[in-house]
Design an enzyme around this catalytic site. Structure first.
Site, short mmCIF file in Angstrom:
data_model
loop_
_atom_site.label_atom_id
_atom_site.label_comp_id
_atom_site.label_asym_id
_atom_site.label_seq_id
_atom_site.Cartn_x
_atom_site.Cartn_y
_atom_site.Cartn_z
N ASP A 144 22.12 6.28 37.60
CA ASP A 144 21.94 4.93 38.15
C ASP A 144 21.85 3.96 36.99
OD1 ASP A 144 20.53 3.95 41.18
OD2 ASP A 144 20.86 2.53 39.52
N ASP A 145 22.46 2.77 37.17
CA ASP A 145 22.47 1.80 36.09
C ASP A 145 21.20 0.96 36.04
OD1 ASP A 145 23.47 0.82 38.57
OD2 ASP A 145 23.95 -1.06 37.54
N ASP A 151 24.62 7.12 41.97
CA ASP A 151 24.71 5.75 42.48
C ASP A 151 26.18 5.33 42.46
OD1 ASP A 151 23.99 3.12 43.18
OD2 ASP A 151 23.95 2.52 41.06
N MET A 178 27.30 1.97 42.81
CA MET A 178 27.51 0.67 42.19
C MET A 178 27.06 0.68 40.74
SD MET A 178 28.74 -1.63 44.34
CE MET A 178 28.05 -3.25 43.99
N ASP A 206 45.37 72.31 42.05
CA ASP A 206 46.38 71.92 41.07
C ASP A 206 47.76 72.30 41.59
OD1 ASP A 206 46.59 71.17 37.95
OD2 ASP A 206 48.06 72.74 38.44
N ILE A 207 48.67 71.33 41.62
CA ILE A 207 50.04 71.60 42.09
C ILE A 207 50.72 72.58 41.14
CG2 ILE A 207 52.30 70.57 42.57
CD1 ILE A 207 50.89 67.96 43.23
N ASP A 236 55.80 61.33 41.30
CA ASP A 236 54.76 60.46 41.85
C ASP A 236 54.74 60.52 43.37
OD1 ASP A 236 54.07 59.75 39.34
OD2 ASP A 236 54.89 57.71 39.41
N GLU A 249 47.76 66.21 37.91
CA GLU A 249 48.13 66.65 39.26
C GLU A 249 47.01 67.50 39.86
OE1 GLU A 249 49.75 67.35 36.44
OE2 GLU A 249 50.18 69.50 36.29
MG MG Z 1 23.78 0.51 40.73
#
Ligand code: MG
Length: 457
Positions: A9-10, A53, A55, A330-331, A347, A373
């Site tokens: 705020d100013d 603010d 303004m 295991d494959i 895969d 695998e």
């Molecule tokens: Mg003001």
């Protein structure tokens, strides 16, 4: 919950007034008396909420808000725009600038504290999620934070529980431009509908004919399926005490009659955006956690998951002196599949192999890709004969039906060798069980493959 509030705020007397009120409620206060200072403070991350603010000479509040909201570093900071009571058009401008909320001068104490507290609470939740998401950011893909912040808050499914025809009309019209509004005049029906309709937010009148709207809010908050629904109460100016009560048990926000159209739109948008932000981040976290424990190729759990889960299963089995079996699969001659048909075919076989095994295990079994695998299955409660039977059934399932690769253009016969072991009372860690399964697998391979071998209990 304490937090750092930035007052912009100013005019010094305005700053002093807000500072006093906020300090009395144990908020830390940071002050900026112009726009550029405010931006710098926000960028340093030195505040949690901004009271802005409009303004101010030079850069006005709208411009400050716009800049905060367009900067990814500050976009998540909640901004409350402070406007003059006789300038309702300012609210619309604030809305356009991305403000999260409004306060009008002279500032009402209840309004100030509830707005600040509610925004601080929301920010705390999203901060926690943000930091967790940032920690997992290396997973790639679009930046989830940017994605979540960019949501406009439009297109929400909203449940309006209100029985005054005039109010229904005004609210539904104002929100209908951006959202999908469902009106329910009966609070009992609203309670039934709320979990069903996929609603993101409910607006509840506190003064329904013959029913306490606050009760509905409290029921919606305590029901599991509506707990995450955003709630906004609509009350009369003289009902501040009830409004405060609602905020205490977790209603997100409130609006007082006569309802300001822009305020309504802004409040709804803020709640929708916050909720979506949190849900997006939760989704990202969930996905990254799943990614961390899932094997990309097969979709099975990975070794990391196995290591974590087998410890728990082993501990429980030891504690209750129950069985625990480990199957290592295991494959057979997987290398020759790769050599003959290429790695892509390899895969494909691996994926189909994993899927066939997945169909043979129960939800409580631990199934993970162990290595190249190799797949491991941990079966809580199983003794050696049971484990052997499971292993034999899987071995047969793999052998009986060939695997189709290259879109079914080629069938390959695949067999699997399985090593089986069970927990022994002398075992001190799950590694002991796995080691014996590995030794049994080695024997299955050396005795000619496509067979099940087990180590005695
Ligand atoms: Mg003001």
């Amino acid at each position: 919950m304490s937090a750092r509030v930035l007052i912009v705020d100013d005019l010094y007397p305005n700053v002093r007034l807000l500072e006093t009120k906020l300090s009395l409620e144990y908020f830390d206060v940071v002050v900026a008396m112009n726009g550029p200072d405010a931006l710098a403070i926000c960028e340093r991350g030195a505040c949690d909420v901004v009271l802005l603010d409009v303004m101010m000479p030079g850069m006005d509040g709208f411009e400050v808000c716009r800049r905060l909201k367009s900067n990814p570093v500050t976009a998540h900071l909640p901004v409350v725009i402070v406007t003059a009571l006789d300038q309702p058009a300012d609210r619309l401008r604030g809305l356009d600038a991305g403000a999260d909320d409004f306060l009008t001068k002279p500032i009402d104490d209840t309004a100030l504290m509830t707005r600040v507290r509610s925004l601080v609470r929301l920010k705390a939740v999203s901060d926690e999620l943000r930091s967790r998401v940032l920690a997992t950011r290396d997973i790639g893909g679009p930046d989830p934070l940017a994605l979540a912040t960019a949501d406009s808050g439009d297109g929400a499914r909203i449940l309006l529980v209100e029985d005054r025809p005039g109010a229904i009309d005004r609210i539904a019209t104002a929100l209908g431009e951006r959202h999908q509004v469902t009106v329910e005049t009966d609070p009992h029906r609203a309670l039934v509908m709320a979990p069903e309709g996929g609603f993101e937010l409910a607006l509840v009148s506190l003064d329904l004919e013959g029913f306490d709207g606050l009760r509905l809010c409290s029921q919606l908050r305590s029901l599991e399926r509506t707990r995450s629904l955003s709630l906004i109460m609509i009350g009369e100016m003289h009902e501040k005490a009830r409004v405060t009560r609602g905020l205490e048990f977790g209603v997100n926000d409130y609006l007082l009659r006569p309802i300001d159209r822009n305020e309504l739109i802004a409040r709804v948008r803020t709640q929708v955006r916050r909720r979506r932000f949190c849900e997006t981040l939760r989704g990202v976290l969930q996905a990254s956690m799943e990614m961390a424990i899932t094997d990309d190729l097969t979709g099975l759990h990975n070794r990391r998951y196995l290591d974590r889960q087998i410890g728990t299963a082993f501990g429980e089995a030891t504690h209750h002196q129950k069985g625990l079996a480990c199957l290592l699969l295991d494959i057979d001659r997987f290398k020759s599949i790769n050599d003959t048909y290429g790695h892509e075919a390899g895969d494909e076989v691996l994926r189909a192999f994993a899927e066939r095994i997945r169909q043979q295990v129960r939800p409580i079994d631990i199934l993970a890709r162990y290595g190249g695998e190799e797949i491991v299955i941990v079966v809580p409660g199983a003794d050696l004969p049971e484990a052997r039977a499971i292993a034999e059934r899987i071995r047969e399932r793999i052998e009986v039906t060939p695997f189709g690769i290259m879109g079914g253009a080629q069938d390959i016969s695949v067999t699997v060798s399985v090593g089986v072991s069970v927990r022994r009372p002398t075992d001190t860690s799950p590694a002991d069980v796995i080691k014996r399964a590995d030794a049994a697998l080695y024997r299955a391979k050396s005795f000619g493959r496509n067979r099940v071998e087990a180590t005695a209990a």
